[in-house]
Design a protein around this motif. Structure first.
Motif, mmCIF file in Angstrom:
data_model
loop_
_atom_site.group_PDB
_atom_site.id
_atom_site.type_symbol
_atom_site.label_atom_id
_atom_site.label_comp_id
_atom_site.label_asym_id
_atom_site.label_seq_id
_atom_site.Cartn_x
_atom_site.Cartn_y
_atom_site.Cartn_z
ATOM 1 N N THR A 94 -22.802 45.504 -33.017
ATOM 2 C CA THR A 94 -23.109 44.209 -32.390
ATOM 3 C C THR A 94 -23.324 44.449 -30.902
ATOM 4 O O THR A 94 -22.396 44.852 -30.199
ATOM 5 C CB THR A 94 -21.933 43.244 -32.617
ATOM 6 O OG1 THR A 94 -21.700 43.153 -34.025
ATOM 7 C CG2 THR A 94 -22.232 41.863 -32.049
ATOM 8 N N THR A 96 -23.489 52.850 -35.551
ATOM 9 C CA THR A 96 -22.485 51.871 -36.006
ATOM 10 C C THR A 96 -21.176 52.055 -35.238
ATOM 11 O O THR A 96 -20.102 51.849 -35.788
ATOM 12 C CB THR A 96 -22.214 52.024 -37.524
ATOM 13 O OG1 THR A 96 -21.622 53.308 -37.746
ATOM 14 C CG2 THR A 96 -23.467 51.903 -38.356
ATOM 15 N N VAL A 113 -21.118 60.553 -39.307
ATOM 16 C CA VAL A 113 -20.671 61.317 -38.137
ATOM 17 C C VAL A 113 -19.616 60.537 -37.375
ATOM 18 O O VAL A 113 -19.755 59.328 -37.187
ATOM 19 C CB VAL A 113 -21.872 61.516 -37.173
ATOM 20 C CG1 VAL A 113 -21.442 62.306 -35.937
ATOM 21 C CG2 VAL A 113 -23.027 62.194 -37.882
ATOM 22 N N TYR A 118 -15.303 50.574 -40.010
ATOM 23 C CA TYR A 118 -15.564 49.698 -41.161
ATOM 24 C C TYR A 118 -17.055 49.644 -41.462
ATOM 25 O O TYR A 118 -17.488 49.788 -42.609
ATOM 26 C CB TYR A 118 -15.056 48.284 -40.875
ATOM 27 C CG TYR A 118 -13.554 48.200 -40.854
ATOM 28 C CD1 TYR A 118 -12.858 47.884 -42.004
ATOM 29 C CD2 TYR A 118 -12.841 48.458 -39.689
ATOM 30 C CE1 TYR A 118 -11.474 47.810 -41.997
ATOM 31 C CE2 TYR A 118 -11.459 48.395 -39.674
ATOM 32 C CZ TYR A 118 -10.788 48.073 -40.835
ATOM 33 O OH TYR A 118 -9.421 48.017 -40.827
ATOM 34 N N VAL A 119 -17.863 49.444 -40.422
ATOM 35 C CA VAL A 119 -19.294 49.245 -40.651
ATOM 36 C C VAL A 119 -19.973 50.551 -41.052
ATOM 37 O O VAL A 119 -20.740 50.607 -42.016
ATOM 38 C CB VAL A 119 -19.948 48.628 -39.391
ATOM 39 C CG1 VAL A 119 -21.461 48.621 -39.500
ATOM 40 C CG2 VAL A 119 -19.429 47.207 -39.193
ATOM 41 N N GLU A 131 -14.345 42.311 -43.190
ATOM 42 C CA GLU A 131 -13.303 43.236 -43.627
ATOM 43 C C GLU A 131 -12.554 42.599 -44.783
ATOM 44 O O GLU A 131 -12.335 41.392 -44.799
ATOM 45 C CB GLU A 131 -12.346 43.539 -42.468
ATOM 46 C CG GLU A 131 -13.017 44.374 -41.402
ATOM 47 C CD GLU A 131 -12.143 44.615 -40.187
ATOM 48 O OE1 GLU A 131 -10.914 44.448 -40.273
ATOM 49 O OE2 GLU A 131 -12.705 44.985 -39.134
ATOM 50 N N ILE A 148 -23.893 57.137 -37.530
ATOM 51 C CA ILE A 148 -23.032 57.551 -36.417
ATOM 52 C C ILE A 148 -21.929 56.521 -36.218
ATOM 53 O O ILE A 148 -22.193 55.367 -35.878
ATOM 54 C CB ILE A 148 -23.846 57.718 -35.120
ATOM 55 C CG1 ILE A 148 -24.992 58.711 -35.354
ATOM 56 C CG2 ILE A 148 -22.958 58.180 -33.984
ATOM 57 C CD1 ILE A 148 -25.803 59.031 -34.110
ATOM 58 N N GLY A 149 -20.676 56.957 -36.424
ATOM 59 C CA GLY A 149 -19.520 56.048 -36.364
ATOM 60 C C GLY A 149 -19.031 55.801 -37.785
ATOM 61 O O GLY A 149 -19.817 55.384 -38.639
ATOM 62 N N ARG A 181 -10.291 61.936 -37.610
ATOM 63 C CA ARG A 181 -10.812 60.972 -38.575
ATOM 64 C C ARG A 181 -11.722 61.683 -39.591
ATOM 65 O O ARG A 181 -11.625 61.468 -40.800
ATOM 66 C CB ARG A 181 -11.600 59.892 -37.814
ATOM 67 C CG ARG A 181 -12.209 58.830 -38.679
ATOM 68 C CD ARG A 181 -12.715 57.677 -37.821
ATOM 69 N NE ARG A 181 -11.661 56.741 -37.552
ATOM 70 C CZ ARG A 181 -11.641 55.453 -37.964
ATOM 71 N NH1 ARG A 181 -12.656 54.963 -38.617
ATOM 72 N NH2 ARG A 181 -10.640 54.670 -37.702
HETATM 73 N N1 LIG Z 1 -15.379 45.511 -38.351
HETATM 74 C C1 LIG Z 1 -16.143 44.519 -38.779
HETATM 75 O O1 LIG Z 1 -15.741 43.703 -39.625
HETATM 76 C C2 LIG Z 1 -17.552 44.357 -38.257
HETATM 77 C C3 LIG Z 1 -18.423 43.492 -38.926
HETATM 78 C C4 LIG Z 1 -19.711 43.338 -38.438
HETATM 79 C C5 LIG Z 1 -20.110 44.026 -37.296
HETATM 80 N N2 LIG Z 1 -19.225 44.833 -36.657
HETATM 81 C C6 LIG Z 1 -19.694 45.557 -35.457
HETATM 82 O O2 LIG Z 1 -20.002 46.899 -35.840
HETATM 83 C C7 LIG Z 1 -19.641 47.819 -34.804
HETATM 84 C C8 LIG Z 1 -18.651 48.833 -35.353
HETATM 85 O O3 LIG Z 1 -17.470 48.134 -35.718
HETATM 86 P P1 LIG Z 1 -16.290 48.860 -36.528
HETATM 87 O O4 LIG Z 1 -15.215 47.836 -36.704
HETATM 88 O O5 LIG Z 1 -16.861 49.564 -37.698
HETATM 89 O O6 LIG Z 1 -15.877 49.931 -35.423
HETATM 90 P P2 LIG Z 1 -14.607 50.895 -35.363
HETATM 91 O O7 LIG Z 1 -14.073 50.752 -33.998
HETATM 92 O O8 LIG Z 1 -13.733 50.649 -36.551
HETATM 93 O O9 LIG Z 1 -15.249 52.343 -35.540
HETATM 94 C C9 LIG Z 1 -16.155 52.913 -34.655
HETATM 95 C C10 LIG Z 1 -16.142 54.422 -34.849
HETATM 96 O O10 LIG Z 1 -17.173 55.013 -34.044
HETATM 97 C C11 LIG Z 1 -16.699 56.269 -33.573
HETATM 98 N N3 LIG Z 1 -17.517 56.691 -32.412
HETATM 99 C C12 LIG Z 1 -17.505 56.220 -31.144
HETATM 100 N N4 LIG Z 1 -18.449 56.860 -30.404
HETATM 101 C C13 LIG Z 1 -19.066 57.735 -31.211
HETATM 102 C C14 LIG Z 1 -20.148 58.656 -31.062
HETATM 103 N N5 LIG Z 1 -20.795 58.811 -29.885
HETATM 104 N N6 LIG Z 1 -20.520 59.404 -32.134
HETATM 105 C C15 LIG Z 1 -19.882 59.256 -33.317
HETATM 106 N N7 LIG Z 1 -18.873 58.393 -33.525
HETATM 107 C C16 LIG Z 1 -18.473 57.635 -32.497
HETATM 108 C C17 LIG Z 1 -15.237 56.001 -33.260
HETATM 109 O O11 LIG Z 1 -14.494 57.214 -33.225
HETATM 110 C C18 LIG Z 1 -14.835 55.099 -34.446
HETATM 111 O O12 LIG Z 1 -14.326 55.848 -35.520
HETATM 112 C C19 LIG Z 1 -19.111 46.956 -33.660
HETATM 113 O O13 LIG Z 1 -20.159 46.679 -32.773
HETATM 114 C C20 LIG Z 1 -18.653 45.688 -34.360
HETATM 115 O O14 LIG Z 1 -18.705 44.568 -33.513
HETATM 116 C C21 LIG Z 1 -17.960 45.046 -37.116
#
Ligand SMILES: NC(=O)c1ccc[n+]([C@@H]2O[C@H](COP(=O)([O-])OP(=O)(O)OC[C@H]3O[C@@H](n4cnc5c(N)ncnc54)[C@H](O)[C@@H]3O)[C@@H](O)[C@H]2O)c1
Length: 447
Positions: A124, A86, A29, A10-11, A161, A6-7, A35
């Motif tokens: 996180t 995620t 999802v 990047y992650v 990233e 879910i999400g 997106r």
């Molecule tokens: N980006 C990084 O490098 C990284 C690295 C390690 C950990 N994290 C952690 O991982 C988590 C995700 O980070 P990210 O950068 O991938 O996030 P992001 O903001 O790039 O993506 C999150 C996605 O989740 C979707 N979303 C939100 N609510 C939703 C729901 N109810 N159902 C389905 N989709 C939904 C959003 O539309 C978005 O596309 C965060 O907690 C972040 O701190 C990120």
């Protein structure tokens, strides 16, 4: 095994794509329909090296698909065994982690869960959130009068990233907070592509805390070195020499010792703030974390201050900027130091000519249109006629540019290098006024 992720940030996308590669059937999802549309069309909505090819291969071979609701993903076809959460956990206005997307995802799972499931939180999240996720899922199940079994796992993600696929496929470690031996066994089989020595099992609270402690440590090293750089500038030392001397000490090590114009991105700033917030809520006053953030906030203004000091009144000046993303090899511009610089320059009524190899569109949508802000698709066009060049991201293409050409294109040969990319001797030889971070200034060329 059928997995739901879910999400698709990047992650999420990296998790889904990499686990599909090993033969799992994965549904990714996202509630953002546009997106999902983009992903279904074979395009990844952000820049991450290698992911688009790997995603399209998995889709073509029938292991990866996309959905706009967790309900659809959990209901369709065979029963899912694992569901990853995620979604994003940005800062709320008070600095705490905003868990609304996590709650939304958890409730979606509760509304659609059919059989026994492992709910794996990769986002996180503050310590103790797994208990709240469990409660949100259970509440929704109760509304349906159902009681399928589910187990919680905390599996924080450490990918970077720009190197996300490699970090997922060859991680230093995988942290797994589990509530039962059964959950541990199932996670072990999911990560069977890794040597089991890399899997670190622990309780859920420690797993959640390990992520914040790791990011806070990295942010601390950056702020520490920025503080050393600021002292070096005032006492006539060169932070590059200091860094090399420190890094050779095996107790310190060479990573994350580079001084610069401050950390940004989607993780360090918000994670330091969230850790501070839940530490304070627990009754502890976090002195180091407060200082780490204060140093970073100050550091994000250093390039602007150097420009203002050397250019004087900025209202009739044009400044070129190289680098808009918060670091190289990503189009992510969240909390990027370059954005702070652009806004400060515009406020001082300077004109800005900005270049980035990947993050122009992202910057445009983050900052909106401004009359004094031009985006250039060629790095030399950005410099043409400018009164100064500021380097804000260490993309490879900025490492060995034609510096003589740059100097000739600049109206005034001033460069402020927020990433310490160039040699002092070379910049002196080429006739720049060159100001970097924590190193001696080279001045006199423009006078
Ligand atoms: N980006 C990084 O490098 C990284 C690295 C390690 C950990 N994290 C952690 O991982 C988590 C995700 O980070 P990210 O950068 O991938 O996030 P992001 O903001 O790039 O993506 C999150 C996605 O989740 C979707 N979303 C939100 N609510 C939703 C729901 N109810 N159902 C389905 N989709 C939904 C959003 O539309 C978005 O596309 C965060 O907690 C972040 O701190 C990120």
């Amino acid at each position: 095994m059928k997995l739901v992720v879910i999400g698709t940030g990047y992650v999420g996308l990296v998790t889904g794509v990499c686990l599909a590669k090993f033969g799992n059937r994965v549904v990714c999802v996202d509630t953002d329909a546009s997106r999902v549309e983009t992903l279904r069309g074979g395009k990844v909505p952000f820049y991450e090296p290698g992911i688009e090819e790997m995603m399209n291969r998995n889709v073509a071979e029938g292991r990866l698909s996309f959905a706009t609701s967790a309900g659809e993903a959990l209901a369709e076809g065979e029963t899912a065994e694992v569901c990853f959460i995620t979604v994003g956990t940005p800062s709320a206005p008070d600095g705490s982690a905003d868990l609304s997307a996590v709650e939304g995802a958890a409730r979606d799972v509760g509304r659609s869960l059919r059989g026994p499931l492992l709910v794996v939180v990769k986002s996180t999240v503050p310590v103790g959130t797994h208990e709240r996720v469990k409660a949100w899922v259970s509440e929704e199940l109760k509304k349906r009068g159902q009681e399928p079994e589910f187990l919680m796992v905390s599996n924080p993600e450490f990918l970077r990233e720009g190197a996300a696929l490699r970090d997922f496929l060859e991680p230093d470690r995988v942290v797994l907070g589990v509530e039962s031996p059964e959950a541990a066994e199932r996670m072990k089989s999911l990560y069977s592509f890794l040597d089991s020595g890399r899997l670190l099992f622990m309780d859920l609270r420690s797993a959640e805390m390990a992520k914040y402690a790791s990011n806070a440590m990295l942010a601390t090293r950056i702020s520490f070195m920025n503080e050393m750089a600021n002292i070096c500038e005032r006492v006539g030392a060169d932070v590059d020499h200091v860094r090399r001397a420190m890094g050779r000490d095996s107790r310190i090590g060479p990573s994350f010792l580079y001084a610069g114009c401050g950390y940004g991105g989607s993780c360090f700033p918000k994670d330091v703030r969230a850790l501070r917030d839940f530490a304070s809520a627990s009754g502890y006053h976090p002195r180091i974390l407060n200082a780490v953030e204060e140093v970073n906030e100050n550091q994000k203004d250093v390039v602007f201050e150097k420009l203002a000091l050397h250019l004087g009144d900025l209202s009739d000046k044009t400044v070129a900027i190289w680098g808009l993303s918060f670091k190289p090899k990503t189009s992510d511009v969240r909390e990027a130091p370059a954005h702070r610089l652009i806004l400060s320059l515009l406020e001082a009524r300077a004109r800005v000519q900005a270049h980035d190899p990947r993050a122009i569109e992202e910057t445009r949508s983050a900052l909106g249109d401004h009359r004094g802000l031009l985006y250039m698709h060629d790095l030399y066009d950005a410099v043409n006629g400018a009164d100064a060049l500021a380097v804000m991201t260490e993309w490879d293409i900025y490492r060995q540019p034609d510096l003589l050409r740059v100097r000739k294109l600049l109206k005034n040969p001033l460069m402020v290098d927020g990433r310490n990319l160039y040699s002092l001797a070379e910049m002196q030889r080429l006739g720049f006024d060159y100001l970097s971070i924590g190193r001696p200034s080279i001045l006199g060329a423009g006078s």
